[in-house]
Write an enzyme that holds these catalytic residues in place. Sequence first.
Site, PDB file in Angstrom:
ATOM      1  N   THR A  40       0.812  -1.214   0.000  1.00 38.20           N
ATOM      2  CA  THR A  40       0.000   0.000   0.000  1.00 38.20           C
ATOM      3  C   THR A  40       0.846   1.266   0.000  1.00 38.20           C
ATOM      4  O   THR A  40       0.495   2.272  -0.627  1.00 38.20           O
ATOM      5  CB  THR A  40      -0.938  -0.009   1.226  1.00 38.20           C
ATOM      6  OG1 THR A  40      -1.845  -1.103   1.112  1.00 38.20           O
ATOM      7  CG2 THR A  40      -1.720   1.279   1.348  1.00 38.20           C
ATOM      8  N   HIS A  49      -2.088  14.885   4.781  1.00 37.80           N
ATOM      9  CA  HIS A  49      -3.410  15.461   5.032  1.00 37.80           C
ATOM     10  C   HIS A  49      -3.399  16.351   6.270  1.00 37.80           C
ATOM     11  O   HIS A  49      -2.706  16.081   7.253  1.00 37.80           O
ATOM     12  CB  HIS A  49      -4.433  14.351   5.205  1.00 37.80           C
ATOM     13  CG  HIS A  49      -4.681  13.557   3.960  1.00 37.80           C
ATOM     14  ND1 HIS A  49      -5.453  14.029   2.931  1.00 37.80           N
ATOM     15  CD2 HIS A  49      -4.234  12.328   3.575  1.00 37.80           C
ATOM     16  CE1 HIS A  49      -5.484  13.126   1.959  1.00 37.80           C
ATOM     17  NE2 HIS A  49      -4.751  12.083   2.327  1.00 37.80           N
ATOM     18  N   ARG A 310      -6.064   0.090  -0.417  1.00 36.55           N
ATOM     19  CA  ARG A 310      -6.157   0.590   0.955  1.00 36.55           C
ATOM     20  C   ARG A 310      -6.714  -0.509   1.848  1.00 36.55           C
ATOM     21  O   ARG A 310      -7.624  -1.244   1.443  1.00 36.55           O
ATOM     22  CB  ARG A 310      -7.073   1.820   0.999  1.00 36.55           C
ATOM     23  CG  ARG A 310      -6.455   3.072   0.424  1.00 36.55           C
ATOM     24  CD  ARG A 310      -7.514   4.107   0.082  1.00 36.55           C
ATOM     25  NE  ARG A 310      -7.998   3.908  -1.283  1.00 36.55           N
ATOM     26  CZ  ARG A 310      -8.956   4.625  -1.853  1.00 36.55           C
ATOM     27  NH1 ARG A 310      -9.543   5.591  -1.170  1.00 36.55           N
ATOM     28  NH2 ARG A 310      -9.332   4.405  -3.094  1.00 36.55           N
ATOM     29  N   CYS A 401      15.263  11.207 -18.834  1.00 38.33           N
ATOM     30  CA  CYS A 401      14.016  11.910 -18.494  1.00 38.33           C
ATOM     31  C   CYS A 401      14.146  12.626 -17.151  1.00 38.33           C
ATOM     32  O   CYS A 401      13.745  13.779 -17.010  1.00 38.33           O
ATOM     33  CB  CYS A 401      12.850  10.928 -18.435  1.00 38.33           C
ATOM     34  SG  CYS A 401      12.433  10.130 -20.001  1.00 38.33           S
TER      35      CYS A 401
END
Length: 478
Positions: A40, A49, A310, A401
């Site tokens: 995960t 958050h 999740r 890149c």
Amino acid sequence: MYDVIIIGAGVSGCAVARELSRYQVKACVLEKAEDVCCGTSKANSGIVHAGYDAMPGTLMAKLNVRGNHLMGELSEELDFPFSRKGSLVICREKDGLHRLEELKERGEKNGVEGLKILDREQVLAIEPNVSKDVIAALYAPSAGLVCPFSLNIALAENANENGIEFYLDTEVQKIRKTELGFLVQTSRGDYETRYIVNAAGVYADQFHNMVSEKKLNITPRKGEYYLLDKSAGTQVTRTIFALPTNFGKGILVTPTIHGNLLVGPTAADIEDKEGTNTTADGLAAIAEKAGQNVSGLPLKKVITSFAGLRAHEDGHDFVIEEANDAPGFIDCAGIESPGLTSAPAIGEMVAEILRKKLGLTENPHFQGRRKGILDPSKLSMEERNELIQKNPAYGNIICRCEMISEGEILDSIHRPLGARSLDGVKRRTRAGMGRCQSGFCSPRTMEILSRECGIPMEELTKSGGESRLIAGTNKDSF
């Protein structure tokens, strides 16, 4: 006999390991994959958050806000990229305004600072590319961006340097209670321990249910994403959320810490705990819904898509506690979003439980600082030229890149818990993460891995296991 065995080398398990290494303890991490950060933790939004979404009084709320608070200092100590960019929750309909107010009130109860509701003009002034239908937005200045690979790997390396052992390619198959603690049977032999920390992500319920009659149920919740080229990275400067639903925070649009643009995730409950395939329906849903909150998304600049899982627990909260009927078995389960943000606080919490249970004393040799892989792009031209003169490998560009040099790849291989696969190098250096998605650099990276690790080319893998990169030869050797 170990004092503690941690099952899982994702961000939660490695955060626990790093905090535990502050004490004098014999501990190890068991991980079924060939590297840390392979579940995960490797496939998420990379967002720190703010903490307004979780319900007040839950572990999610408490640990989200604490983890957010810790992230800045931790990034300095362990040398991984982190930026506090802020986020916006977009409201496009009047009947959604009360939900913005609810989120703001919830966040303030959780201890989130600086939350503001902005009107349409204020939103468009700071994010001119959001939908022109916007009427208001919740602004959270404490939200941020982090590289999930760098965070996870930094925690693991620092834990390892401070004495925590890591056993990779070691799948836990069965756990049995013993007089002294637990016998952990794995694909590479048996381990004994006094305590177990169950940080096994979507598999945490299986290990919990081996030792406890009070059953856990974790549902894999798939989230699919689009990753856009860096030329699209300035479409927005902050994370743009939709109003959340019961399935999460919805389709978001966010810059990444490295300058790309990320769009997603979907949310679909599935049964397959390894079901990380993308789907046509899922990607179509992203394209349809993302454009509702951000105008002019340049989806023609998509360079890859991916999916992550999740670990959704039925109670929709983190489960961090000692099992009542299995003393010594400590769950660190149901760690879904905001799990990445919460990881530093999860590490603190679990390590404190173990400190009290085991009566641990401080590790006098604990070294809390770690230096990451040198990024030559952050040097001045004079400094870079001097570096190349001392070590010419830094002048040999392997990944065009992302402009990653041989020197950076060598560092990724020879560090604690160094890379042994193509994806291992990619997660540590970004070689192969650019526009061509390793089409140019993978053969040269393979040559370096083979030379430095002594692994024959035909045995090199993309991500461990049977993911070998070379199927055979088409010319005989002379």
